[in-house]
Design a protein around this motif. Sequence first.
Motif, PDB file in Angstrom:
ATOM      1  N   PRO A  14       0.808  -1.222   0.000  1.00 25.35           N
ATOM      2  CA  PRO A  14       0.000   0.000   0.000  1.00 25.35           C
ATOM      3  C   PRO A  14       0.839   1.270   0.000  1.00 25.35           C
ATOM      4  CG  PRO A  14       0.241  -0.771   2.228  1.00 25.35           C
ATOM      5  CD  PRO A  14       0.977  -1.770   1.356  1.00 25.35           C
ATOM      6  N   LEU A  15       0.205   2.366  -0.367  1.00 27.28           N
ATOM      7  CA  LEU A  15       0.729   3.694  -0.071  1.00 27.28           C
ATOM      8  C   LEU A  15       0.309   4.024   1.360  1.00 27.28           C
ATOM      9  CD1 LEU A  15       0.712   6.885  -2.178  1.00 27.28           C
ATOM     10  CD2 LEU A  15      -0.349   6.952   0.071  1.00 27.28           C
ATOM     11  N   ILE A  16       1.247   4.554   2.155  1.00 30.41           N
ATOM     12  CA  ILE A  16       0.944   4.967   3.526  1.00 30.41           C
ATOM     13  C   ILE A  16       0.997   6.491   3.580  1.00 30.41           C
ATOM     14  CG2 ILE A  16       1.532   4.726   5.963  1.00 30.41           C
ATOM     15  CD1 ILE A  16       3.224   2.274   5.201  1.00 30.41           C
ATOM     16  N   ALA A  17      -0.065   7.097   4.081  1.00 33.55           N
ATOM     17  CA  ALA A  17      -0.114   8.554   4.171  1.00 33.55           C
ATOM     18  C   ALA A  17      -0.312   8.983   5.622  1.00 33.55           C
ATOM     19  CB  ALA A  17      -1.243   9.104   3.300  1.00 33.55           C
ATOM     20  N   PHE A  18       0.673   9.709   6.148  1.00 37.70           N
ATOM     21  CA  PHE A  18       0.553  10.341   7.467  1.00 37.70           C
ATOM     22  C   PHE A  18       0.200  11.806   7.219  1.00 37.70           C
ATOM     23  CE2 PHE A  18       3.638   6.909   7.969  1.00 37.70           C
ATOM     24  CZ  PHE A  18       3.184   6.259   9.112  1.00 37.70           C
ATOM     25  N   ALA A  19      -0.933  12.249   7.770  1.00 37.32           N
ATOM     26  CA  ALA A  19      -1.382  13.623   7.544  1.00 37.32           C
ATOM     27  C   ALA A  19      -1.603  14.311   8.882  1.00 37.32           C
ATOM     28  CB  ALA A  19      -2.664  13.630   6.711  1.00 37.32           C
ATOM     29  N   GLU A  20      -0.657  15.183   9.265  1.00 29.75           N
ATOM     30  CA  GLU A  20      -0.745  15.954  10.512  1.00 29.75           C
ATOM     31  C   GLU A  20      -0.998  15.049  11.719  1.00 29.75           C
ATOM     32  OE1 GLU A  20       0.041  19.169  10.353  1.00 29.75           O
ATOM     33  OE2 GLU A  20       0.312  18.823   8.208  1.00 29.75           O
ATOM     34  N   VAL A  21      -0.232  13.951  11.802  1.00 28.36           N
ATOM     35  CA  VAL A  21      -0.381  13.002  12.904  1.00 28.36           C
ATOM     36  C   VAL A  21       0.344  13.544  14.140  1.00 28.36           C
ATOM     37  CG1 VAL A  21       0.206  10.687  13.734  1.00 28.36           C
ATOM     38  CG2 VAL A  21      -0.674  11.000  11.403  1.00 28.36           C
ATOM     39  N   SER A  22      -0.398  13.675  15.241  1.00 31.55           N
ATOM     40  CA  SER A  22       0.169  14.167  16.495  1.00 31.55           C
ATOM     41  C   SER A  22      -0.149  13.184  17.614  1.00 31.55           C
ATOM     42  CB  SER A  22      -0.392  15.547  16.856  1.00 31.55           C
ATOM     43  OG  SER A  22      -0.010  16.508  15.888  1.00 31.55           O
ATOM     44  N   ALA A  35       3.759  14.634   8.832  1.00 33.62           N
ATOM     45  CA  ALA A  35       3.125  14.471   7.521  1.00 33.62           C
ATOM     46  C   ALA A  35       4.168  14.023   6.502  1.00 33.62           C
ATOM     47  CB  ALA A  35       2.465  15.769   7.075  1.00 33.62           C
ATOM     48  N   PHE A  36       3.978  12.838   5.945  1.00 34.57           N
ATOM     49  CA  PHE A  36       4.779  12.354   4.820  1.00 34.57           C
ATOM     50  C   PHE A  36       4.093  11.121   4.254  1.00 34.57           C
ATOM     51  CE2 PHE A  36       6.397   9.899   8.365  1.00 34.57           C
ATOM     52  CZ  PHE A  36       6.726   8.663   7.843  1.00 34.57           C
ATOM     53  N   GLN A  37       4.573  10.663   3.099  1.00 34.50           N
ATOM     54  CA  GLN A  37       3.998   9.489   2.452  1.00 34.50           C
ATOM     55  C   GLN A  37       5.066   8.434   2.212  1.00 34.50           C
ATOM     56  OE1 GLN A  37       1.850  10.368  -1.151  1.00 34.50           O
ATOM     57  NE2 GLN A  37       0.114  11.253  -0.066  1.00 34.50           N
ATOM     58  N   VAL A  38       4.646   7.179   2.306  1.00 38.53           N
ATOM     59  CA  VAL A  38       5.482   6.052   1.926  1.00 38.53           C
ATOM     60  C   VAL A  38       4.905   5.483   0.636  1.00 38.53           C
ATOM     61  CG1 VAL A  38       6.326   3.768   2.596  1.00 38.53           C
ATOM     62  CG2 VAL A  38       6.015   5.540   4.344  1.00 38.53           C
ATOM     63  N   GLU A  39       5.690   5.538  -0.433  1.00 40.58           N
ATOM     64  CA  GLU A  39       5.183   5.096  -1.732  1.00 40.58           C
ATOM     65  C   GLU A  39       5.006   3.580  -1.759  1.00 40.58           C
ATOM     66  OE1 GLU A  39       4.172   7.034  -4.249  1.00 40.58           O
ATOM     67  OE2 GLU A  39       4.549   8.690  -2.846  1.00 40.58           O
ATOM     68  N   GLN A  64      -1.834   0.712  17.792  1.00 40.52           N
ATOM     69  CA  GLN A  64      -1.550   0.446  19.202  1.00 40.52           C
ATOM     70  C   GLN A  64      -1.532   1.705  20.064  1.00 40.52           C
ATOM     71  OE1 GLN A  64       2.185  -1.666  19.091  1.00 40.52           O
ATOM     72  NE2 GLN A  64       1.275  -3.545  18.312  1.00 40.52           N
ATOM     73  N   MET A  65      -1.595   2.886  19.435  1.00 44.70           N
ATOM     74  CA  MET A  65      -1.574   4.129  20.210  1.00 44.70           C
ATOM     75  C   MET A  65      -2.578   5.105  19.620  1.00 44.70           C
ATOM     76  SD  MET A  65       2.467   4.791  21.111  1.00 44.70           S
ATOM     77  CE  MET A  65       2.106   5.704  22.613  1.00 44.70           C
ATOM     78  N   PRO A  66      -3.287   5.842  20.482  1.00 45.39           N
ATOM     79  CA  PRO A  66      -4.214   6.858  19.972  1.00 45.39           C
ATOM     80  C   PRO A  66      -3.447   8.050  19.410  1.00 45.39           C
ATOM     81  CG  PRO A  66      -4.063   7.002  22.349  1.00 45.39           C
ATOM     82  CD  PRO A  66      -3.251   5.793  21.947  1.00 45.39           C
ATOM     83  N   HIS A  67      -4.054   8.750  18.467  1.00 46.95           N
ATOM     84  CA  HIS A  67      -3.366   9.883  17.865  1.00 46.95           C
ATOM     85  C   HIS A  67      -4.396  10.856  17.302  1.00 46.95           C
ATOM     86  CE1 HIS A  67      -4.105   7.093  14.513  1.00 46.95           C
ATOM     87  NE2 HIS A  67      -4.170   8.181  13.757  1.00 46.95           N
ATOM     88  N   GLN A  68      -3.913  12.047  17.033  1.00 41.81           N
ATOM     89  CA  GLN A  68      -4.708  13.028  16.295  1.00 41.81           C
ATOM     90  C   GLN A  68      -4.193  13.076  14.866  1.00 41.81           C
ATOM     91  OE1 GLN A  68      -3.050  14.274  19.413  1.00 41.81           O
ATOM     92  NE2 GLN A  68      -4.750  13.126  20.318  1.00 41.81           N
ATOM     93  N   GLY A  69      -5.022  13.576  13.972  1.00 42.53           N
ATOM     94  CA  GLY A  69      -4.633  13.612  12.571  1.00 42.53           C
ATOM     95  C   GLY A  69      -5.153  12.395  11.829  1.00 42.53           C
ATOM     96  N   ARG A  70      -4.649  12.218  10.620  1.00 42.79           N
ATOM     97  CA  ARG A  70      -5.164  11.153   9.762  1.00 42.79           C
ATOM     98  C   ARG A  70      -4.026  10.263   9.277  1.00 42.79           C
ATOM     99  NH1 ARG A  70      -6.716  10.705   4.159  1.00 42.79           N
ATOM    100  NH2 ARG A  70      -8.436   9.236   3.913  1.00 42.79           N
ATOM    101  N   LEU A  71      -4.266   8.976   9.350  1.00 38.91           N
ATOM    102  CA  LEU A  71      -3.299   7.979   8.899  1.00 38.91           C
ATOM    103  C   LEU A  71      -4.058   6.997   8.008  1.00 38.91           C
ATOM    104  CD1 LEU A  71      -0.884   6.101  11.338  1.00 38.91           C
ATOM    105  CD2 LEU A  71      -1.795   5.068   9.274  1.00 38.91           C
ATOM    106  N   SER A  72      -3.607   6.820   6.776  1.00 44.53           N
ATOM    107  CA  SER A  72      -4.357   5.957   5.867  1.00 44.53           C
ATOM    108  C   SER A  72      -3.434   5.022   5.100  1.00 44.53           C
ATOM    109  CB  SER A  72      -5.174   6.790   4.872  1.00 44.53           C
ATOM    110  OG  SER A  72      -4.319   7.571   4.042  1.00 44.53           O
ATOM    111  N   LEU A  73      -3.967   3.830   4.808  1.00 44.49           N
ATOM    112  CA  LEU A  73      -3.307   2.855   3.955  1.00 44.49           C
ATOM    113  C   LEU A  73      -4.141   2.714   2.689  1.00 44.49           C
ATOM    114  CD1 LEU A  73      -2.476   0.021   6.550  1.00 44.49           C
ATOM    115  CD2 LEU A  73      -0.992   1.848   5.740  1.00 44.49           C
TER     116      LEU A  73
END
Length: 250
Positions: A14-22, A35-39, A64-73
């Motif tokens: 998959p493409l992994i997208a971290f968007a403003e993950v805190s 914020a960055f992407q894994v191609e 395994q950990m709560p977070h703010q922001g968006r993380l998508s596969l």
Amino acid sequence: MTVQEPLTLQRVGPLIAFAEVSLNLGRTTILDSVAFQVEPGSIHALVGPNGGGKSSLIKTLLGQMPHQGRLSLQWPGEPGVIGYVPQALEFDRGLPMTVDDFMAAMCQRRPAFLGLSKHYAGAIGQALERVGMQDKRKRRMGALSGGERQRVLLAQGLIPSPQLLVLDEPMSALDEAGIQVFERLLQDWRQAGITVLWIEHDLEAVGRLADRVTGLNRRVLFDGPPRQTLTPERLLTLFSTHPRTNGSAA
């Protein structure tokens, strides 16, 4: 004269997208708007100081950990298998657990004391062969060297066959032979189109083996191809205790 087109690798990961993950634990900021992407199908390294949030980011990815922001596969088709190789294995070395016992406990639902199930026996044998541990299947885990245990951890991450692999400093305990095994595995995963997110402290290895590298010290300080990003100035900023606010990104 016919010019042959280069073969295009099929990307199964998959493409992994971290968007403003805190991530905040109490008053402590662990991750700050990451914020960055894994191609898809790439070998993507994550580097930074101890306590910089690398393992915490991995734990957010694994749920395994709560977070703010968006993380998508974003998978190319149906969601696939995620493999995980931890940094180290903590266990009682006095336990009479063989390599086969450990693999059975990690890879099958059937109780390990009943032995390997026929369903997994072949896959476990192949995985141990790939990491050079086939001849030590009956050895006790506690009798193995640190590098040998790390190879067994690599093997368990291959079952079932993953489309995304998350590696937490897999080279930390490996000897020279183990490092060669790991580098061959990286090439195999790249050829297979598997997405690999790889935490690593060996910057020389990252420079040789990764397609892209992200520098993380609570926030992203750089992101790009290793040759362009692993400069002395950026590394000095990355490994300082309090990174500058204007850390540049590639």
